[in-house]
Design an enzyme around this catalytic site. Structure first.
Site, PDB file in Angstrom:
ATOM      1  N   ARG A   1      22.870  60.339  37.607  1.00  0.00           N
ATOM      2  CA  ARG A   1      22.060  61.425  38.175  1.00  0.00           C
ATOM      3  C   ARG A   1      22.903  62.685  38.315  1.00  0.00           C
ATOM      4  O   ARG A   1      23.996  62.630  38.859  1.00  0.00           O
ATOM      5  CB  ARG A   1      21.595  61.048  39.591  1.00  0.00           C
ATOM      6  CG  ARG A   1      20.440  60.183  39.654  1.00  0.00           C
ATOM      7  CD  ARG A   1      19.748  60.174  40.990  1.00  0.00           C
ATOM      8  NE  ARG A   1      20.535  60.381  42.194  1.00  0.00           N
ATOM      9  CZ  ARG A   1      20.016  60.461  43.407  1.00  0.00           C
ATOM     10  NH1 ARG A   1      18.714  60.363  43.571  1.00  0.00           N
ATOM     11  NH2 ARG A   1      20.762  60.628  44.468  1.00  0.00           N
TER      12      ARG A   1
ATOM     13  N   THR B   1      20.593  68.667  40.194  1.00  0.00           N
ATOM     14  CA  THR B   1      19.153  68.567  39.885  1.00  0.00           C
ATOM     15  C   THR B   1      18.582  67.197  40.253  1.00  0.00           C
ATOM     16  O   THR B   1      17.378  67.033  40.370  1.00  0.00           O
ATOM     17  CB  THR B   1      18.896  68.771  38.382  1.00  0.00           C
ATOM     18  OG1 THR B   1      19.495  67.660  37.673  1.00  0.00           O
ATOM     19  CG2 THR B   1      19.503  70.066  37.879  1.00  0.00           C
TER      20      THR B   1
ATOM     21  N   ASP C   1      25.672  55.190  48.402  1.00  0.00           N
ATOM     22  CA  ASP C   1      25.736  55.186  46.942  1.00  0.00           C
ATOM     23  C   ASP C   1      26.032  53.773  46.455  1.00  0.00           C
ATOM     24  O   ASP C   1      27.144  53.263  46.624  1.00  0.00           O
ATOM     25  CB  ASP C   1      26.828  56.162  46.468  1.00  0.00           C
ATOM     26  CG  ASP C   1      26.789  56.352  44.954  1.00  0.00           C
ATOM     27  OD1 ASP C   1      26.865  55.334  44.225  1.00  0.00           O
ATOM     28  OD2 ASP C   1      26.670  57.493  44.508  1.00  0.00           O
TER      29      ASP C   1
ATOM     30  N   ASP D   1      28.998  53.265  43.882  1.00  0.00           N
ATOM     31  CA  ASP D   1      30.319  53.409  44.514  1.00  0.00           C
ATOM     32  C   ASP D   1      30.638  52.201  45.399  1.00  0.00           C
ATOM     33  O   ASP D   1      31.781  51.741  45.454  1.00  0.00           O
ATOM     34  CB  ASP D   1      30.375  54.687  45.358  1.00  0.00           C
ATOM     35  CG  ASP D   1      30.546  55.926  44.496  1.00  0.00           C
ATOM     36  OD1 ASP D   1      30.933  55.785  43.310  1.00  0.00           O
ATOM     37  OD2 ASP D   1      30.289  57.030  44.996  1.00  0.00           O
TER      38      ASP D   1
END
Ligand code: PRP
Ligand code: URA
Length: 209
Positions: A104, A108, A200, A203
């Site tokens: 991603r 944006t 995340d 991660d």
């Protein structure tokens, strides 16, 4: 809603709560993602086709059901979806594995493709796309677009945590696919992270950042 199954099993809910905890380290996080994928896979694959085959037991010959047709394809969205693959392979060791590499854009929030490879032929397989997070839905829609462009038809999408925004976008773009979720969260924040979510996923699985 039709085509959306939230799997409210207590084992799944319990494990998701441990995932959410920011104190949960990489090792435990990775194991939990795999375990949850296996538990969810049990439900998501309940309609795999069966055919009766002949088997000789120590007592006599009989006809008994086995999974039929082309082998299942598991297609993780990289990176985080990779963490779910072994959970599914524990259930269906003969499954083939494709890969869809998307990240991603931080500004944006739209997905960018960097690698895609699917098992061939893809047309007749049940395809289980895995990604622990369904946030804006951009990655999920792009992954399903890619699979359909290559002839995939019978597609299921499995995600551990989703935001309402992601479900809506995926259902609008691909009303024919069935979505399996572990938990539906409240909303996205201004950075398009799921709230309360788990942070995340990539991660936390791979110990990066
Ligand atoms: C995360 C996650 C999904 C995507 C979800 O991946 O694993 O693929 O974001 O967000 P979306 O629904 O808004 O598209 P990310 O892009 O962070 O890549 P990574 O798995 O490599 O960390
Ligand atoms: N991707 C993640 O890993 N987590 C989120 O909350 C949203 C997208």
């Amino acid at each position: 809603m039709e085509n959306l199954t939230i799997i409210h099993h207590p084992l799944i809910q319990h494990k998701i709560s441990i995932l959410r905890d920011k104190r949960t380290g990489t090792n435990e996080f990775r194991s939990l993602i795999e375990e949850i994928a296996m538990l969810m896979g049990y439900e998501a694959l309940r309609d795999l086709p069966l055919e009766d085959v002949p088997v000789e037991t120590p007592i006599e010959a009989c006809m008994t059901p086995m999974i039929s047709g082309k082998k299942l394809a598991v297609v993780p969205i990289l990176r985080a979806g990779l963490g779910m693959v072994n959970g599914i392979l524990a259930l269906v060791p003969s499954a083939k594995v494709g890969h869809i590499g998307l990240y991603r854009d931080e500004v944006t929030h739209e997905p960018h493709e960097y690698y895609c490879k699917l098992p061939s032929p893809i047309e007749l397989r049940t395809i289980l796309v895995t990604d622990p997070m369904l946030a804006t839905g951009g990655s999920a829609v792009a992954a399903v677009d890619f699979i359909k462009q290559h002839g995939g038809r019978n597609i299921k999408f499995m995600s551990i945590i989703a935001a309402p925004e992601g479900i809506e976008r995926l259902q609008k773009a691909h009303p024919d696919i069935h979505i399996y979720l572990g938990h539906l969260d409240r909303c996205l924040n201004q950075d398009a992270y799921i709230c309360p979510g788990l942070g995340d996923a990539g991660d936390r699985i791979f110990g990066t950042r």
